[in-house]
Enzyme design. Sequence first.
Site, PDB file in Angstrom:
ATOM      1  CD  GLU A   1       7.404   1.794   5.379  1.00 45.57           C
ATOM      2  OE1 GLU A   1       7.212   0.713   4.520  1.00 45.57           O
ATOM      3  OE2 GLU A   1       7.902   2.885   4.957  1.00 45.57           O
TER       4      GLU A   1
ATOM      5  N   GLY B   1      12.766  -0.769  -2.667  1.00 48.03           N
ATOM      6  CA  GLY B   1      12.422  -0.512  -3.918  1.00 48.03           C
ATOM      7  C   GLY B   1      11.167  -0.927  -4.093  1.00 48.03           C
TER       8      GLY B   1
ATOM      9  CB  SER C   1       7.497   4.321  -4.454  1.00 43.85           C
ATOM     10  OG  SER C   1       7.137   4.346  -3.123  1.00 43.85           O
TER      11      SER C   1
ATOM     12  CG  ASN D   1      -0.660  10.610   7.569  1.00 48.38           C
ATOM     13  OD1 ASN D   1       0.155  10.043   7.576  1.00 48.38           O
ATOM     14  ND2 ASN D   1      -0.416  11.557   8.427  1.00 48.38           N
ATOM     15  CD  GLU D   2      -3.891  12.366   2.371  1.00 48.75           C
ATOM     16  OE1 GLU D   2      -2.796  11.815   2.068  1.00 48.75           O
ATOM     17  OE2 GLU D   2      -3.827  13.620   2.938  1.00 48.75           O
TER      18      GLU D   2
HETATM   19  C1  LIG Z   1      11.286  11.304   1.530  1.00 48.31           C
HETATM   20  C2  LIG Z   1      10.557  10.319   1.051  1.00 48.31           C
HETATM   21  C3  LIG Z   1      11.050   9.104   1.245  1.00 48.31           C
HETATM   22  C4  LIG Z   1      10.586   7.775   0.691  1.00 48.31           C
HETATM   23  N1  LIG Z   1      11.127   6.573   0.546  1.00 48.31           N
HETATM   24  C5  LIG Z   1      10.717   5.727  -0.078  1.00 48.31           C
HETATM   25  C6  LIG Z   1      11.387   4.259  -0.037  1.00 48.31           C
HETATM   26  O1  LIG Z   1      12.700   4.332   0.618  1.00 48.31           O
HETATM   27  N2  LIG Z   1      11.076   3.435  -0.845  1.00 48.31           N
HETATM   28  C7  LIG Z   1       9.938   3.469  -1.485  1.00 48.31           C
HETATM   29  O2  LIG Z   1       9.628   2.467  -2.027  1.00 48.31           O
HETATM   30  N3  LIG Z   1       9.128   4.478  -1.308  1.00 48.31           N
HETATM   31  C8  LIG Z   1       9.709   5.519  -0.620  1.00 48.31           C
HETATM   32  N4  LIG Z   1       8.891   6.738  -0.843  1.00 48.31           N
HETATM   33  C9  LIG Z   1       7.520   7.042  -1.486  1.00 48.31           C
HETATM   34  C10 LIG Z   1       6.397   7.092  -0.623  1.00 48.31           C
HETATM   35  O3  LIG Z   1       6.035   5.679  -0.291  1.00 48.31           O
HETATM   36  C11 LIG Z   1       5.409   7.821  -1.619  1.00 48.31           C
HETATM   37  O4  LIG Z   1       5.615   8.912  -1.973  1.00 48.31           O
HETATM   38  C12 LIG Z   1       3.903   7.515  -1.222  1.00 48.31           C
HETATM   39  O5  LIG Z   1       3.680   6.310  -1.317  1.00 48.31           O
HETATM   40  C13 LIG Z   1       3.157   8.389  -2.160  1.00 48.31           C
HETATM   41  O6  LIG Z   1       3.053   8.233  -3.417  1.00 48.31           O
HETATM   42  P1  LIG Z   1       3.144   9.287  -4.458  1.00 48.31           P
HETATM   43  O7  LIG Z   1       4.165  10.174  -3.864  1.00 48.31           O
HETATM   44  O8  LIG Z   1       3.426   8.701  -5.771  1.00 48.31           O
HETATM   45  O9  LIG Z   1       1.957  10.253  -4.244  1.00 48.31           O
HETATM   46  P2  LIG Z   1       0.333   9.801  -4.895  1.00 48.31           P
HETATM   47  O10 LIG Z   1       0.106   8.565  -4.737  1.00 48.31           O
HETATM   48  O11 LIG Z   1       0.473  10.228  -6.307  1.00 48.31           O
HETATM   49  O12 LIG Z   1      -0.519  10.703  -4.155  1.00 48.31           O
HETATM   50  C14 LIG Z   1      -0.691  11.966  -4.179  1.00 48.31           C
HETATM   51  C15 LIG Z   1      -1.835  12.366  -3.095  1.00 48.31           C
HETATM   52  O13 LIG Z   1      -3.171  11.763  -3.463  1.00 48.31           O
HETATM   53  C16 LIG Z   1      -3.545  11.166  -2.291  1.00 48.31           C
HETATM   54  N5  LIG Z   1      -4.175  10.024  -2.708  1.00 48.31           N
HETATM   55  C17 LIG Z   1      -3.916   8.895  -3.724  1.00 48.31           C
HETATM   56  N6  LIG Z   1      -4.832   8.109  -3.470  1.00 48.31           N
HETATM   57  C18 LIG Z   1      -5.616   8.275  -2.736  1.00 48.31           C
HETATM   58  C19 LIG Z   1      -7.101   7.674  -2.573  1.00 48.31           C
HETATM   59  N7  LIG Z   1      -7.410   6.734  -2.635  1.00 48.31           N
HETATM   60  N8  LIG Z   1      -7.790   8.503  -1.631  1.00 48.31           N
HETATM   61  C20 LIG Z   1      -7.384   9.659  -1.180  1.00 48.31           C
HETATM   62  N9  LIG Z   1      -6.356  10.301  -1.410  1.00 48.31           N
HETATM   63  C21 LIG Z   1      -5.413   9.791  -2.180  1.00 48.31           C
HETATM   64  C22 LIG Z   1      -2.297  11.000  -1.601  1.00 48.31           C
HETATM   65  O14 LIG Z   1      -2.659  10.622  -0.194  1.00 48.31           O
HETATM   66  C23 LIG Z   1      -1.344  12.202  -1.789  1.00 48.31           C
HETATM   67  O15 LIG Z   1      -1.928  13.161  -0.889  1.00 48.31           O
HETATM   68  C24 LIG Z   1       9.432   7.847  -0.135  1.00 48.31           C
HETATM   69  C25 LIG Z   1       8.670   9.077  -0.244  1.00 48.31           C
HETATM   70  C26 LIG Z   1       9.415  10.354   0.163  1.00 48.31           C
HETATM   71  C27 LIG Z   1       8.523  11.751   0.067  1.00 48.31           C
END
Ligand SMILES: Cc1cc2nc3c(=O)[nH]c(=O)nc-3n(C[C@H](O)[C@H](O)[C@H](O)COP(=O)(O)OP(=O)(O)OC[C@H]3O[C@@H](n4cnc5c(N)ncnc54)[C@H](O)[C@@H]3O)c2cc1C
Lengths: 380, 398
Positions: B244, B127, B129, B384-385
């Site tokens: 992780e 938990g 995100s 990856n960013e």
């Molecule tokens: C299938 C799946 C399983 C997951 N499982 C878990 C889980 O079990 N537990 C958990 O806690 N989370 C989980 N996650 C969440 C995951 O860790 C987040 O999706 C991830 O951290 C990205 O956050 P976001 O989706 O809110 O995208 P955002 O943070 O909103 O990012 C959107 C885009 O902006 C880019 N970006 C953001 N900040 C920057 C920056 N400073 N510079 C350049 N680019 C940037 C990102 O790289 C991305 O391309 C999961 C996600 C998926 C898709």
Amino acid sequence: MDFSHTEERQMLADMVGRFVRDEYDIETRHANARSDDGFSRAHWSQLAELGLIGALFPESCGGFGGTGFDISVVFEQLGGGLVVEPFLANLLAGTALAASGTHSDVLDEVMAGNCLLAYAHGEPASRYSLSQVETVAQKSGSGYRLNGNKAVVISGDTANKLVVSARTAGGNDATDGISLFLVPADADGIHIRSYPTIDGYRAAEIALKDVEVPADSLIGVEGQAIALIEQVNAAGTLAVSAEALGAIDVGIEMTLDYLKTRKQFGVPIGKFQALQHRMADMMTEREQIRSALINAAGNLQSDQRDWHMSALKNLIGRAGRSIAEECIQMHGGIAMTFEYAVGHYAKRVVMIDHMFGDEDHHLQRIIKLGAIAATAAATA
Amino acid sequence: MDLNYTHEEQAFQLEVRQFLAEKLPPEISGKVKSKKRLTKQDSETWHAILNAAGYLNAHWLVEFGGRGWNAIQRDIFDVEANAAGAPRVVPFGLNMLAPVLMAFGSQEQQSYHLPRILDGTNWWCQGYSEPGAGSDLASLKMSAVRDGDEYVLNGQKTWTTLGQHANWIFCLVRTSREGKPQQGISFMLVDMDTPGVEVRPIILLEGTHEVNEVWFTDVRVPAENLVGEENKGWTYAKYLLVHERSGIAGVGDALASIEHLKQIAREQKKDGKPLAEDALFAARLAEIEIDLAAMRTTNMRIMQAASDGAPPGPEVSMLKIKGTVLRQSINDLTRRALGPYAMPFVSEALDIGYNEEPIGPDYANPVAADYFNHRKTSIYGGSNEIQRNIISKLMMGL
Ligand SMILES: Cc1cc2nc3c(=O)[nH]c(=O)nc-3n(C[C@H](O)[C@H](O)[C@H](O)COP(=O)(O)OP(=O)(O)OC[C@H]3O[C@@H](n4cnc5c(N)ncnc54)[C@H](O)[C@@H]3O)c2cc1C
């Protein structure tokens, strides 16, 4: 040169665009896709009445369009709505009828929205080859008897009539000896297995076992169908590429919007240069695709047709796929959900790589065409 | 330098092979190889088999019952297990929470939770995100307010992988709004059977139920479920993220996927010849193999440096990027290898009990779904960013 559409064509594009905007949101689209038929007959009739099917065929056949640009503007707008109604299947099969000059009564019914066609050419082993046809048509009485299997026939499960390719002569891969037949989908010996595609459309595997058809079911000249097949393939390539561009437009629009509104680290994520530059590249590639589409549409009837179709389709497979992946990546997790629309646009763009030849297939065709041209120049 | 396995390593490889041959249930490896959906039961069965053999936590420190496997041993096990069709072990308890508890947990937490991770009593989920806190994890809002011997939790987590199977969740929660956002975060262990916890499914773009939203309404958690100190959770959270990422290169998975792809390329025909003989296809495949061979060594080098005492450093970010992009490119090429048969998708056919004829070749159905599903890998675990930002900051000093 003039890169603007005629007024009529622009009106056609606007009309389809309006339909998608006003009546075909993503929920409607999913509901249509999930329905028994996999599309809405009501929407199909409505679009037929608006003349959308007629726009795909030339005046000589009772339509009012049929040029590369007519096809591309219609399909670009359909792509923007991920429209699941069977335009592609009817374009393909209808083009075979139109180009052959036979069965014009059937084509009339198609344009009126009263008859659905599907184009059953690809086979389990043919991949993207146009001449690899193992289905056979033997003479039987005054008609023919068809045997064989057709693969991934788009909208093949709901069609009333099928355009089926079969070999009347020649070996498995010979360009000569292929014929096209117009066959009722409920003819004895036809077995149709329907299934969904991963991007929300329908297709079918079709088995033909001792299907008896009369002599007049032949489309065009016996054994000479390859030219028709190539023409159908070009129209299909153009159509799905235009559709991909329409889907790419929406994907880019949604991503750009998201970059401006999604905040992380206290700022809209669009403030990060790492994303800005990639978005800039995507916009550039999109214009490249649009130009390749214009080139291809303008050459649908020229002797440069194949080169331009392959250039376009290679670009869709290469740049289009990359744009689709970037739309997901730059959204983050939200784009991975079924509920959020951008993933569906991405799926369509990537799956279009699997129709009428993928990126590599068309790269190799461009190389081959270049070699043929070079040989021709050397011997001229 | 010596690229040959030592005698001990050879013996270890044999031991692992023998174990897999004897103990991996064929019905489970069959599902993995044919890419059918695994049930919760399948994961639990394999978890128990690994535990009985002492392999489940072999990478744990010896003092916590592990065998202290080094990078070479981990690589050998990873590659052999994947080649044999072993399922991926659910990592949340075993590879994420456990290292945190070992480093920062109380004696009671360690002795209560570590055995329950191993024996499968507790299935953990992560938990971290929230809807507003993805890459910017420190901006998380879910609150924990101290009330006597308890904390009261309110808020929402999202993207919780396999939360539908879990009975425990480790959460990052906000215990203070003062100072920098990182300074008010705490690390909390929550029994999901507590009243006020609600799990709602999120369906992914290819139709699978893999992730969830987890909602918390006045959830009362005993204060002893706080890990380490209040407001120090960010330190533990980052420690966990490094762990992780340490298995994230996915070498074994990549090697197994390439074998699968080669098999497909031998069977698929292009213009009458095997696709494997097509020059363009072969070139694409060769490039992937070049990258993978190098990555396998990069992975062992980086993990070796870590297991020799130093904690894995920001270099794991390189593994995350390379590992995910490489596997995505294998998925991409596999999709292409199928030609038109990449399009059909019958979701039910991924479940055991579906007895109809496959559409096209029997390996075709899951391929496009896998390609789309694996787009997630460059997003989760720190996108990856974000990994590139980490490399820029911590390795380049920019
Ligand atoms: C299938 C799946 C399983 C997951 N499982 C878990 C889980 O079990 N537990 C958990 O806690 N989370 C989980 N996650 C969440 C995951 O860790 C987040 O999706 C991830 O951290 C990205 O956050 P976001 O989706 O809110 O995208 P955002 O943070 O909103 O990012 C959107 C885009 O902006 C880019 N970006 C953001 N900040 C920057 C920056 N400073 N510079 C350049 N680019 C940037 C990102 O790289 C991305 O391309 C999961 C996600 C998926 C898709």
